[in-house]
Scaffold this motif. Structure first.
Motif, short mmCIF file in Angstrom:
data_model
loop_
_atom_site.label_atom_id
_atom_site.label_comp_id
_atom_site.label_asym_id
_atom_site.label_seq_id
_atom_site.Cartn_x
_atom_site.Cartn_y
_atom_site.Cartn_z
N ARG A 92 -6.02 -0.63 -0.94
CA ARG A 92 -5.69 -0.56 -2.37
C ARG A 92 -4.23 -0.11 -2.58
N ARG A 93 -3.80 0.87 -1.81
CA ARG A 93 -2.40 1.32 -1.94
C ARG A 93 -1.43 0.23 -1.52
N CYS A 94 -1.79 -0.51 -0.50
CA CYS A 94 -0.95 -1.62 -0.06
C CYS A 94 -0.86 -2.68 -1.15
N HIS A 95 -1.99 -2.97 -1.79
CA HIS A 95 -2.00 -3.93 -2.90
C HIS A 95 -1.14 -3.43 -4.05
N GLN A 96 -1.26 -2.15 -4.37
CA GLN A 96 -0.44 -1.56 -5.44
C GLN A 96 1.05 -1.68 -5.10
N ASN A 97 1.38 -1.44 -3.84
CA ASN A 97 2.77 -1.56 -3.42
C ASN A 97 3.26 -3.00 -3.54
N ASP A 98 2.39 -3.96 -3.24
CA ASP A 98 2.74 -5.37 -3.44
C ASP A 98 3.06 -5.64 -4.90
#
Length: 152
Positions: free
Chosen positions: A70-76
């Motif tokens: 989820r954090r990776c997606h948010q960073n994207d």
């Protein structure tokens, strides 16, 4: 303006922007995969019927793997959306194809490395450096857009 949209730079931008947008979109199914395989759901209705109320309560939780994706997606979201907007404006300034390809490829490569580093929990500075390469690339394109606009 039709000439700009027919240019090799615009075609390259469209291709690389589509790649990173699709990569970003794939993060949602990846999150779902981790939720299902880790039995860690955010909403009670997401838990399939047939489980006892006690089992459902146990599954209504966070899990480090799910949160990492989820954090990776948010960073994207925080990085790819600005790239798409700035990259489009950059493509409209008429840069050399080789310079544009360098920018687009650096960004796409950095985001792919960032995702692998984040999801696979690779040690720093891999994730930080890949994030920085993408950010510097976007700022470089923004600089070109601003200097081109100021020279008009």
């Amino acid at each position: 303006m039709a000439g700009v949209f027919d240019s090799e730079v615009f075609f390259a931008f469209s291709t690389y922007a589509t790649i990173v947008i699709l990569k970003m979109m794939l993060m949602a199914p990846l999150t779902a995969y981790f939720r299902i395989t880790r039995k860690a759901f955010a909403n009670m209705e997401d838990i399939r019927p047939g489980n006892t109320p006690e089992e459902k309560k146990k599954m209504l939780r966070s899990h480090e793997d799910v949160e990492r994706v989820r954090r990776c997606h948010q960073n994207d979201l925080e990085n790819i959306i600005p790239f798409v907007v700035v990259g489009l404006l950059y493509a409209l300034t008429g840069p050399d194809l080789s310079s544009a390809l360098l920018h687009f490829r650096l960004f796409v490569g950095s985001r792919c490395i960032h995702t692998l580093a984040y999801v696979m929990s690779l040690p720093q500075p891999s994730r930080g450096l890949s994030w920085m390469v993408g950010m510097v690339t976007t700022f470089s394109m923004a600089y070109r857009v601003l200097t081109s606009a100021l020279l008009l």
